[in-house]
Scaffold this active site. Structure first.
Site, PDB file in Angstrom:
ATOM      1  CB  THR A 113      -0.928  -0.008   1.224  1.00  0.00           C
ATOM      2  OG1 THR A 113      -1.695  -1.222   1.203  1.00  0.00           O
ATOM      3  CG2 THR A 113      -1.887   1.168   1.196  1.00  0.00           C
ATOM      4  CB  ALA A 114       4.123   2.045   1.599  1.00  0.00           C
ATOM      5  CG  HIS A 152       5.977  -0.572  10.371  1.00  0.00           C
ATOM      6  ND1 HIS A 152       4.794  -1.109  10.815  1.00  0.00           N
ATOM      7  CD2 HIS A 152       6.261  -1.222   9.220  1.00  0.00           C
ATOM      8  CE1 HIS A 152       4.400  -2.049   9.984  1.00  0.00           C
ATOM      9  NE2 HIS A 152       5.268  -2.132   9.000  1.00  0.00           N
TER      10      HIS A 152
END
Length: 288
Positions: A113-114, A152
């Site tokens: 998704t990033a 993250h």
């Protein structure tokens, strides 16, 4: 008895709901679970594409490719509703937008998704650098790549500090997403279950997963040491327990977004990604 193969992602935020099941604190009824810890998101994405696991935690951007084979658990879609986990874009120096678009871009997989959000919201980059392990990405910043999409963020900033690397936050996927989506929730990852196990067993697993997730959220002091141990064994890194706790708390917010908001985020994400030619069409969102 039916055995459901679970590919658990070795990432604290996505791992915590599974730990009570892995440790026998919550037990399934009427089926067995077989666990494999998978080290990276890209490895997860490839495993579900090959149907090597019945349950796992792929990127939301992976769903168009697996929509015929998997249901999405409606109580297990990681969805950002603020900037706490909004995927900042990091670099080791200030950069203009044109410089960013000519940069060497570090992401942890082509189906993540990033990376999908980067293509959707930023568009261009000079060269793509794939580094699957999240904490290995940091060591490559400024060497193999110029710009990093930090999925993250809490862990990333902790590791950067330990390594003595100073970074500049040059953008945020959440800020750009919010601007184009009218503040729609931003999907990131999701727990999926194979349609081959059958809808009845899928629903039973969903209920069991929810019990495990709630147990973990109520017993974090019990769960965190095991989380750290699994991360150490799989990722070959030692993380401070307080960093793991903060990571899990951020993900607890993501995994408890109301289902109507989850669906709204998924619908917008898939619609705009298809319109811009980034992802294939999603025929229907099979939320279970």
């Amino acid at each position: 008895m039916v055995t459901i193969r679970v590919g658990a992602l070795a990432d604290s935020g996505d791992l915590y709901p599974f730990i009570p099941l892995m440790e026998g604190k919550v037990r399934p009824e009427g089926f067995n679970l077989e666990f494999e810890v998978i080290p990276t998101v890209q490895d997860i994405n490839e495993a579900v594409l090959k149907k090597e696991v019945d349950v796992s935690v792929p990127s939301a951007a992976m769903y168009p490719y697996i929509q015929d084979d998997y249901y999405i658990l409606s109580n297990a879609v990681a969805t950002a509703v603020d900037g706490i986990t909004g995927m900042p874009i990091l670099a080791i120096k200030e950069m203009s937008e044109n410089e960013i678009k000519r940069s060497r871009l570090i992401v942890h997989g082509p189906n993540t998704t990033a990376f999908t959000l980067y293509k959707l919201l930023m568009g261009k980059y000079g060269r793509l650098v794939i580094i699957r392990r999240v904490l290995d990405e940091i060591k490559a910043l400024g060497k193999e790549g110029d710009v990093l999409v930090a999925v993250h963020e809490i862990k990333m900033m902790y590791a950067l500090k330990k390594l003595g690397i100073n970074v500049v936050r040059i953008g945020s996927m959440w800020d750009m997403w919010k601007a184009i989506s009218n503040n729609t929730p931003m999907p990131m990852g999701m727990v999926v279950i194979s349609k081959e196990v059958g809808k009845d067993f899928a629903l039973k697993f969903k209920e069991t997963y929810e019990k495990s997730k709630k147990y973990a959220e109520k017993h974090l002091d019990e769960i965190i040491p095991r989380d750290v141990q699994i991360m150490r064994e799989s990722q070959k890194v030692d993380l401070d327990e307080e960093i793991v706790r903060k990571t899990i708390w951020a993900d607890i917010q993501e995994y408890n977004v109301p289902v109507d908001e989850v669906r709204r985020g998924l619908e917008f994400f898939f619609k705009i990604s298809e319109e811009r030619g980034i992802l294939p069409r999603v025929k229907s969102i099979n939320l279970l």
